[in-house]
Write a protein that holds these residues in place. Structure first.
Motif, PDB file in Angstrom:
ATOM      1  N   LYS A  63      -3.903  -7.022  -4.990  1.00 28.92           N
ATOM      2  CA  LYS A  63      -4.402  -6.068  -3.838  1.00 28.92           C
ATOM      3  C   LYS A  63      -3.500  -5.849  -2.747  1.00 28.92           C
ATOM      4  O   LYS A  63      -2.614  -6.419  -2.814  1.00 28.92           O
ATOM      5  CB  LYS A  63      -5.481  -6.676  -3.357  1.00 28.92           C
ATOM      6  N   ASN A  64      -3.559  -4.668  -1.978  1.00 28.38           N
ATOM      7  CA  ASN A  64      -2.887  -4.424  -1.008  1.00 28.38           C
ATOM      8  C   ASN A  64      -3.750  -3.820  -0.175  1.00 28.38           C
ATOM      9  O   ASN A  64      -4.863  -3.653  -0.394  1.00 28.38           O
ATOM     10  CB  ASN A  64      -1.597  -3.398  -1.142  1.00 28.38           C
ATOM     11  N   GLY A  65      -3.525  -3.412   1.378  1.00 28.06           N
ATOM     12  CA  GLY A  65      -4.421  -2.689   2.095  1.00 28.06           C
ATOM     13  C   GLY A  65      -3.752  -3.065   3.719  1.00 28.06           C
ATOM     14  O   GLY A  65      -2.974  -3.599   4.141  1.00 28.06           O
ATOM     15  N   PHE A  91       0.668  -1.183  -0.084  1.00 28.12           N
ATOM     16  CA  PHE A  91      -0.156   0.013  -0.020  1.00 28.12           C
ATOM     17  C   PHE A  91       0.971   1.232  -0.102  1.00 28.12           C
ATOM     18  O   PHE A  91       0.380   2.268  -0.674  1.00 28.12           O
ATOM     19  CB  PHE A  91      -0.971   0.078   1.163  1.00 28.12           C
ATOM     20  N   ALA A 136       2.457   1.703  -3.436  1.00 26.66           N
ATOM     21  CA  ALA A 136       1.356   1.959  -4.534  1.00 26.66           C
ATOM     22  C   ALA A 136       0.829   3.523  -4.422  1.00 26.66           C
ATOM     23  O   ALA A 136       0.352   4.047  -5.146  1.00 26.66           O
ATOM     24  CB  ALA A 136      -0.115   1.250  -4.320  1.00 26.66           C
ATOM     25  N   ALA A 147     -10.622   6.698  -3.056  1.00 23.58           N
ATOM     26  CA  ALA A 147      -9.834   5.677  -3.862  1.00 23.58           C
ATOM     27  C   ALA A 147      -9.272   4.773  -3.016  1.00 23.58           C
ATOM     28  O   ALA A 147      -9.070   3.731  -3.353  1.00 23.58           O
ATOM     29  CB  ALA A 147      -8.644   6.428  -4.582  1.00 23.58           C
ATOM     30  N   THR A 148      -8.983   4.994  -1.672  1.00 25.51           N
ATOM     31  CA  THR A 148      -8.184   4.287  -0.764  1.00 25.51           C
ATOM     32  C   THR A 148      -9.413   3.406   0.192  1.00 25.51           C
ATOM     33  O   THR A 148      -8.741   2.451   0.916  1.00 25.51           O
ATOM     34  CB  THR A 148      -7.266   4.909  -0.219  1.00 25.51           C
ATOM     35  N   ALA A 149     -10.745   3.973   0.203  1.00 21.25           N
ATOM     36  CA  ALA A 149     -11.629   3.203   1.136  1.00 21.25           C
ATOM     37  C   ALA A 149     -12.113   2.211   0.545  1.00 21.25           C
ATOM     38  O   ALA A 149     -12.657   2.361  -0.458  1.00 21.25           O
ATOM     39  CB  ALA A 149     -12.543   4.446   1.649  1.00 21.25           C
ATOM     40  N   HIS A 150     -12.222   1.054   1.301  1.00 16.00           N
ATOM     41  CA  HIS A 150     -12.830  -0.149   0.366  1.00 16.00           C
ATOM     42  C   HIS A 150     -11.933  -0.357  -0.865  1.00 16.00           C
ATOM     43  O   HIS A 150     -12.672  -0.955  -1.765  1.00 16.00           O
ATOM     44  CB  HIS A 150     -14.172  -0.167   0.201  1.00 16.00           C
ATOM     45  N   ARG A 151     -10.621  -0.015  -1.211  1.00 12.79           N
ATOM     46  CA  ARG A 151     -10.080  -0.002  -2.261  1.00 12.79           C
ATOM     47  C   ARG A 151     -10.740   0.771  -3.524  1.00 12.79           C
ATOM     48  O   ARG A 151     -10.475   0.292  -4.746  1.00 12.79           O
ATOM     49  CB  ARG A 151      -9.808  -1.417  -2.846  1.00 12.79           C
ATOM     50  N   ASN A 161      -8.700  -4.588   6.008  1.00 13.52           N
ATOM     51  CA  ASN A 161      -8.457  -4.033   4.725  1.00 13.52           C
ATOM     52  C   ASN A 161      -9.404  -3.162   4.389  1.00 13.52           C
ATOM     53  O   ASN A 161      -9.575  -2.610   3.318  1.00 13.52           O
ATOM     54  CB  ASN A 161      -8.533  -5.044   3.658  1.00 13.52           C
ATOM     55  N   PHE A 162      -9.584  -2.103   5.310  1.00 18.61           N
ATOM     56  CA  PHE A 162     -10.476  -1.015   4.953  1.00 18.61           C
ATOM     57  C   PHE A 162      -9.975  -0.017   4.144  1.00 18.61           C
ATOM     58  O   PHE A 162     -10.656   0.662   3.212  1.00 18.61           O
ATOM     59  CB  PHE A 162     -11.042  -0.480   6.341  1.00 18.61           C
ATOM     60  N   ILE A 163      -8.479   0.085   4.338  1.00 24.58           N
ATOM     61  CA  ILE A 163      -7.863   1.183   3.362  1.00 24.58           C
ATOM     62  C   ILE A 163      -7.021   0.142   2.598  1.00 24.58           C
ATOM     63  O   ILE A 163      -6.264  -0.374   3.043  1.00 24.58           O
ATOM     64  CB  ILE A 163      -7.082   2.258   4.284  1.00 24.58           C
ATOM     65  N   GLY A 164      -6.823   0.722   1.175  1.00 22.76           N
ATOM     66  CA  GLY A 164      -6.007   0.031   0.319  1.00 22.76           C
ATOM     67  C   GLY A 164      -6.363   0.244  -1.344  1.00 22.76           C
ATOM     68  O   GLY A 164      -7.057   1.234  -1.550  1.00 22.76           O
ATOM     69  N   THR A 165      -5.563  -0.432  -2.232  1.00 25.22           N
ATOM     70  CA  THR A 165      -5.679  -0.256  -3.535  1.00 25.22           C
ATOM     71  C   THR A 165      -5.698  -1.412  -4.177  1.00 25.22           C
ATOM     72  O   THR A 165      -4.927  -2.394  -3.621  1.00 25.22           O
ATOM     73  CB  THR A 165      -4.830   0.893  -4.129  1.00 25.22           C
ATOM     74  N   PHE A 166      -5.963  -1.406  -5.406  1.00 28.68           N
ATOM     75  CA  PHE A 166      -5.629  -2.504  -6.348  1.00 28.68           C
ATOM     76  C   PHE A 166      -4.432  -2.064  -7.068  1.00 28.68           C
ATOM     77  O   PHE A 166      -4.719  -1.104  -7.624  1.00 28.68           O
ATOM     78  CB  PHE A 166      -6.743  -2.679  -7.547  1.00 28.68           C
TER      79      PHE A 166
END
Lengths: 406, 406
Positions: free
Chosen positions: A148-150, A119, A122, B122-126, A158-163
């Motif tokens: 995915k990351n988070g 994360f 990214a 963009a980062t909440a719930h990915r 994983n409430f916060i993350g990105t693809f």
């Protein structure tokens, strides 16, 4: 837009003669590429030479890769994902080392460290190339393979993350030798999961080798990791929805309760242990609902027990039902839960009978004592030694060459 | 993978009868969609009824859209991007409102608020769907159009961020009426920039209407915003590298020094003002290097002055050269700076003569007094009133219909 990344299996990644890491990082005519190593404290504790080895490796291959700073050691396990300070530490290290979008962050560790460092990578400069070097069964077979990351926030996984697809995933089997027994077997829960929704033959393999796997048979484990990783990759490449824009997430079979259980136990349960309970719960539920035949129901619960998983914890009560809503919110849209109509036969449902789930929990609770006896008996049974078969032979060839893509 | 998003121009977005927002958010057979509004404090100050209007709008269109919580008012300007607390506040609001990936975060404000709220979404719930409702010239013409978000860290602009296409961009021209004179004109700097690298005719338009634009001619401004947004969209759709995997970023003409100047002035200069100086600096440099003809050089500096930009600040000294390295690090790979060989004729260079840049700075410093006189004279000149031409007529039709995609 398409994306492409490599997944390799090797041993002794930082051995001076192993050219895998340099080959993955090098770019023709671009000179030495900058790399920042983020290392799980657990890995460092069990492999105290890893930092020196990595530095020696970079010196040896200095035409291709250079360490832009001393490796950064970060806390392992869910702490890495629960405390946002670690993201800040990685961001700061990226900034200080002067990394750019064409540089690398290489994360060496368990799934949690890889998720957190991924994360951070990214989001620094809107994305620095990430090389994942997973060191646990769970991370090699599952967590480090995907896009995915988070990190966790507000008590939610994983409430916060990105693809963000990684640059490459480098699995070094040598790291597995120092895993605790819990971490060794925990990752197999994800293999059981992917087998159940994707590959009945693979389930049969795990079933036949549950004993050896629980007794640290590394040959059987390598096959499990290899096959599990391959199935995940096939899903990502062929599943049609790598960034989960729809409502369905078949690989999260058993996960709605697992994520909640991790949180309810304050992460005393690790992810794999929670997934094993999650699989058991949804298996019993599907059987009770008349979706899953009794034979398959028994086979699934037997495999989990034979691997050594405990299928009940005191926190498994009505509070776990909150996981249904959190699962829906995280993925979005309509509630979509994967159940089984048979081994290798997934089916989606959009409604879960909460009273039925509570009955399944009750059933697991009542079986708890019997299970303890059951596991004890199993451990006295003669073990099947060694693993044969084409897949394993193929895997051996991979090790001889030190490098191979799936 | 491809992506698609809508850009609309309208007036009075929250007027009960304006169906644009509901049409963009609604999904057939999915019931009312959840939306969380994030509102720039500056917008709220000048349009104190905006929160009530939005709530009334949602009540009126409750079959399509529902406000999942009270709107969240956040600090505007670079404070929104400099203080990470604001991201946490948006994340917390998303969590509390129970938004999912199929819900919307709608960000109403200047470029900074949209960048910050966009990163949080963009980062909440990915990734939650983001509807951008930009309220400044700069945000409507430039910042809110693209696929990027970001916040500042370690004194570096946009150090942390992601690439994330929005769900939609809704430009409401009514918000522009309450802008300060500084904010009104600042956004035109980005229009000058995009015209210089993409469209000599558009540069001619700005040149001819510099007076009216500086005197708040809203008709000329609407054309500038419309054309600037269209050029940005064309670039993103046709440029081949929307996620900037390469080293080149033509739309960042004039930005290497601008980003640094914003930081050096403690964000006393706003982005557009800094970009105007950045354009001037690179224009003088290209002329000195013999790349840009004198006639074009004069036209560019004249336009910037006629728009009312000051082209020198005391912080413009050797420290700005640090921006070159930061620019390279942020984008990655080889240093790639866009210069001009003519109006509408961009060219890439990979080396910048730092002594030459210092001479250009000296030149700008020496001209400072003369410029002041120059602007004063211009402001006494008779202004061209009104704007005619096909493009503007077309734009008027758009307003009549209240809604239009580019």
């Amino acid at each position: 837009m398409s994306f492409r990344y490599q997944v390799h299996f090797t041993r002794d990644l930082f051995a001076p003669g192993n050219t895998l890491l340099r080959d993955v990082a090098a770019e023709p005519d671009k000179g030495p590429k900058k790399m920042l190593l983020i290392v799980d404290r657990g890995v460092y504790r069990h492999h105290p030479r890893v930092l020196v080895q990595a530095e020696e490796y970079a010196r040896r291959h200095r035409d291709a890769v250079t360490l832009a700073a001393r490796p950064v050691v970060v806390e392992g396990g869910e702490t890495a994902k629960n405390d946002p300070t670690w993201i800040e530490i990685v961001h700061k290290a990226v900034e200080k080392a002067g990394l750019c979008r064409h540089s690398y962050v290489a994360a060496v560790g368990g799934g949690a460290v890889i998720d957190m460092a991924g994360f951070a990578a990214a989001t620094a400069h809107r994305g620095i190339r990430l090389i994942r070097i997973p060191t646990t069964v769970l991370a090699q077979a599952d967590a480090a393979i995907g896009v995915k990351n988070g990190v966790n926030a507000f008590g939610k996984k994983n409430f916060i993350g990105t693809f963000a697809p990684p640059w490459a995933v480098l699995n070094d089997f040598n790291f597995l030798s120092t895993l605790s027994s819990r971490d060794w077997i925990a990752g197999v829960a994800e293999a059981v999961k992917v087998a159940l929704v994707k590959d009945a033959d693979f389930f049969g393999f795990i079933e036949r080798h549950a004993g050896p796997l629980s007794q640290r048979d590394s040959c059987a484990m390598r096959h499990v990791i290899y096959r599990c990783a391959a199935l995940h990759l096939e899903h990502i490449a062929g599943g049609g929805d790598p960034f989960e824009l729809g409502c369905s997430r078949p690989l999260d079979f058993g996960h709605w309760s697992a994520h909640k259980l991790e949180q309810l136990t304050g992460y005393r349960l690790n992810h794999g242990e929670a997934v094993a309970i999650g699989i058991a719960l949804d298996t019993i539920y599907a059987y009770r609902e008349g979706l899953l035949p009794e034979k398959d129901f028994n086979r699934i619960l037997d495999v989990l027990r034979n691997l050594g998983f405990s299928l009940y914890v005191p926190e498994l009560d009505a509070s776990v039902l909150g996981g249904l809503q959190e699962f829906r919110e995280h993925l979005g849209g309509r509630l979509t839960i994967m159940l089984l109509s048979g081994i290798g036969k997934p089916m989606e449902v959009h409604k879960v009978d909460e009273k039925g789930v509570l009955k399944c929990i009750e059933w697991l609770k009542n079986r708890e004592d019997k299970n303890a006896t059951f596991i004890e008996q199993k451990s006295r049974m003669p073990q099947i030694q060694g693993v044969k078969g084409e897949a394993v032979v193929k895997l051996r060839r991979v090790f001889d060459n030190a490098v191979d893509g799936i």
